[in-house]
Design an enzyme around this catalytic site. Sequence first.
Site, PDB file in Angstrom:
ATOM      1  CE1 TYR A   1      -0.194 -12.721  -0.546  1.00  0.00           C
ATOM      2  CE2 TYR A   1      -1.379 -10.903  -2.115  1.00  0.00           C
ATOM      3  CZ  TYR A   1      -1.162 -12.016  -1.014  1.00  0.00           C
ATOM      4  OH  TYR A   1      -2.589 -12.017  -0.833  1.00  0.00           O
TER       5      TYR A   1
ATOM      6  CE1 TYR B   1      -0.096  -6.584  -3.171  1.00  0.00           C
ATOM      7  CE2 TYR B   1       0.351  -8.104  -5.148  1.00  0.00           C
ATOM      8  CZ  TYR B   1       0.558  -7.509  -4.214  1.00  0.00           C
ATOM      9  OH  TYR B   1       1.547  -7.654  -3.581  1.00  0.00           O
TER      10      TYR B   1
HETATM   11  P1  NAI Z   1       6.259  -1.928   4.362  1.00  0.00           P
HETATM   12  O1  NAI Z   1       5.102  -0.316   4.497  1.00  0.00           O
HETATM   13  O2  NAI Z   1       6.395  -1.811   5.617  1.00  0.00           O
HETATM   14  O3  NAI Z   1       6.878  -1.543   3.153  1.00  0.00           O
HETATM   15  C1  NAI Z   1       7.187  -1.159   2.362  1.00  0.00           C
HETATM   16  C2  NAI Z   1       8.268   0.300   2.324  1.00  0.00           C
HETATM   17  O4  NAI Z   1       8.634   0.666   0.720  1.00  0.00           O
HETATM   18  C3  NAI Z   1       7.718   1.218   2.590  1.00  0.00           C
HETATM   19  O5  NAI Z   1       9.023   1.777   3.948  1.00  0.00           O
HETATM   20  C4  NAI Z   1       7.718   2.471   2.103  1.00  0.00           C
HETATM   21  O6  NAI Z   1       8.055   3.820   2.178  1.00  0.00           O
HETATM   22  C5  NAI Z   1       8.576   1.476   0.920  1.00  0.00           C
HETATM   23  N1  NAI Z   1       9.105   2.369  -0.670  1.00  0.00           N
HETATM   24  C6  NAI Z   1       7.861   2.314  -1.396  1.00  0.00           C
HETATM   25  N2  NAI Z   1       8.104   2.554  -2.895  1.00  0.00           N
HETATM   26  C7  NAI Z   1       9.330   3.673  -2.388  1.00  0.00           C
HETATM   27  C8  NAI Z   1      10.543   3.725  -2.690  1.00  0.00           C
HETATM   28  N3  NAI Z   1      10.167   4.074  -4.032  1.00  0.00           N
HETATM   29  N4  NAI Z   1      11.574   3.805  -2.878  1.00  0.00           N
HETATM   30  C9  NAI Z   1      11.846   2.892  -1.869  1.00  0.00           C
HETATM   31  N5  NAI Z   1      10.946   3.173  -0.861  1.00  0.00           N
HETATM   32  C10 NAI Z   1      10.148   2.732  -1.490  1.00  0.00           C
HETATM   33  O7  NAI Z   1       5.205  -3.094   4.209  1.00  0.00           O
HETATM   34  P2  NAI Z   1       5.190  -4.751   3.569  1.00  0.00           P
HETATM   35  O8  NAI Z   1       4.421  -5.296   3.933  1.00  0.00           O
HETATM   36  O9  NAI Z   1       6.648  -4.808   4.930  1.00  0.00           O
HETATM   37  O10 NAI Z   1       6.057  -5.040   2.272  1.00  0.00           O
HETATM   38  C11 NAI Z   1       7.738  -5.236   2.220  1.00  0.00           C
HETATM   39  C12 NAI Z   1       7.568  -6.051   1.175  1.00  0.00           C
HETATM   40  O11 NAI Z   1       6.593  -6.866   1.274  1.00  0.00           O
HETATM   41  C13 NAI Z   1       6.444  -5.940  -0.241  1.00  0.00           C
HETATM   42  O12 NAI Z   1       8.098  -5.695  -0.977  1.00  0.00           O
HETATM   43  C14 NAI Z   1       5.702  -6.002  -0.027  1.00  0.00           C
HETATM   44  O13 NAI Z   1       5.226  -6.708  -1.466  1.00  0.00           O
HETATM   45  C15 NAI Z   1       6.101  -7.575   0.032  1.00  0.00           C
HETATM   46  N6  NAI Z   1       5.144  -8.832   0.865  1.00  0.00           N
HETATM   47  C16 NAI Z   1       3.997  -7.953   1.847  1.00  0.00           C
HETATM   48  C17 NAI Z   1       3.203  -8.531   2.253  1.00  0.00           C
HETATM   49  C18 NAI Z   1       2.167  -8.355   3.157  1.00  0.00           C
HETATM   50  O14 NAI Z   1       0.896  -9.061   3.638  1.00  0.00           O
HETATM   51  N7  NAI Z   1       2.466  -7.496   4.122  1.00  0.00           N
HETATM   52  C19 NAI Z   1       2.739 -10.366   1.969  1.00  0.00           C
HETATM   53  C20 NAI Z   1       4.492 -10.317   0.516  1.00  0.00           C
HETATM   54  C21 NAI Z   1       4.902  -9.017   0.142  1.00  0.00           C
END
Ligand code: NAI
Length: 286
Positions: A172, A182
């Site tokens: 991000y 953030y």
């Molecule tokens: P999401 O909630 O779908 O995905 C995050 C996942 O990480 C969840 O499934 C959670 O259970 C898992 N997780 C957390 N701690 C964990 C651990 N210790 N071991 C294994 N799994 C773990 O949310 P999102 O937003 O799709 O996130 C996916 C990636 O995208 C992340 O790296 C996030 O920072 C990145 N991202 C998201 C943005 C947004 O606006 N949603 C923007 C830019 C990047």
Amino acid sequence: RGKRAFIAGIADDNGYGWAIAKSLAAAGAEILVGTWVPALNIFESSLRRGKFDESRKLPDGSLMEITKVYPLDAVYDNPEDVPDDVKANKRYAGSSNWTVQEVVESVKQDFGSIDILVHSLANGPEVSKPLLETSRNGYLAAISASSYSFVSLLKHFVPIMNPGGASISLTYIASERIIPGYGGGMSSAKAALESDTQVLAFEAGRKHKIRVNTISAGPLRSRAAKAIGFIDMMIDYSSANAPLQKELSAEEVGNAAAFLASPLASAITGAVVYVDNGLNAMGVGV
Ligand code: NAI
């Protein structure tokens, strides 16, 4: 034969991980998933009960198949790292072999090798606190879950990744520009992830012919993003100010990931690829 992908960080059908899985499946890849241990039961039972069937639909009308779901907690590398209170926790005690090293061993036993590794996970317990108010533990926890988790996954998977394979993480723009809100060291964690993308591209490229890239994604209303608390504002800001004035869909990030994982991107490694409607290119909002 088709490619095999392991996607770490799927626990529902709203996030980037799910969308990436779909784009890879649509391109013919076999899908393995790593799901955070505390979220495993609800994810698996929702899958079984057909709750995700509508969003499993691929462009050709078939449903995405997930060959296997592995419980995973990417903050622990092996069983010796797991503290007693976590071991004793009911949600963890019900599953086994969920440290990074054990998951990779299981994948090796089950399938032998993979071609694509996707890291779509992050966690920062103090994300809603400004960096100036973040504790050492909160900061280190953000780095552990959001940055080192990728180093560890790649380190353990790379010996069973086929040459020519690729890995992708999600980052991000808060790593390089000021995004108030953030916090908790999450901006620092993304900066580490992006820097590591370069160093790991060199090391994994030279040693294993594996490419390493990261997608700097625009805002998406995922479960994780809703927990941060400013996601609707960021989506509105992007729609108002980005060169492309439309809401970003997870599918657009999924498709970019499928491209980066494919031979079409065979000379792209060590890159931060923006999939954000161009917002990163703006100097001021207009
Ligand atoms: P999401 O909630 O779908 O995905 C995050 C996942 O990480 C969840 O499934 C959670 O259970 C898992 N997780 C957390 N701690 C964990 C651990 N210790 N071991 C294994 N799994 C773990 O949310 P999102 O937003 O799709 O996130 C996916 C990636 O995208 C992340 O790296 C996030 O920072 C990145 N991202 C998201 C943005 C947004 O606006 N949603 C923007 C830019 C990047």
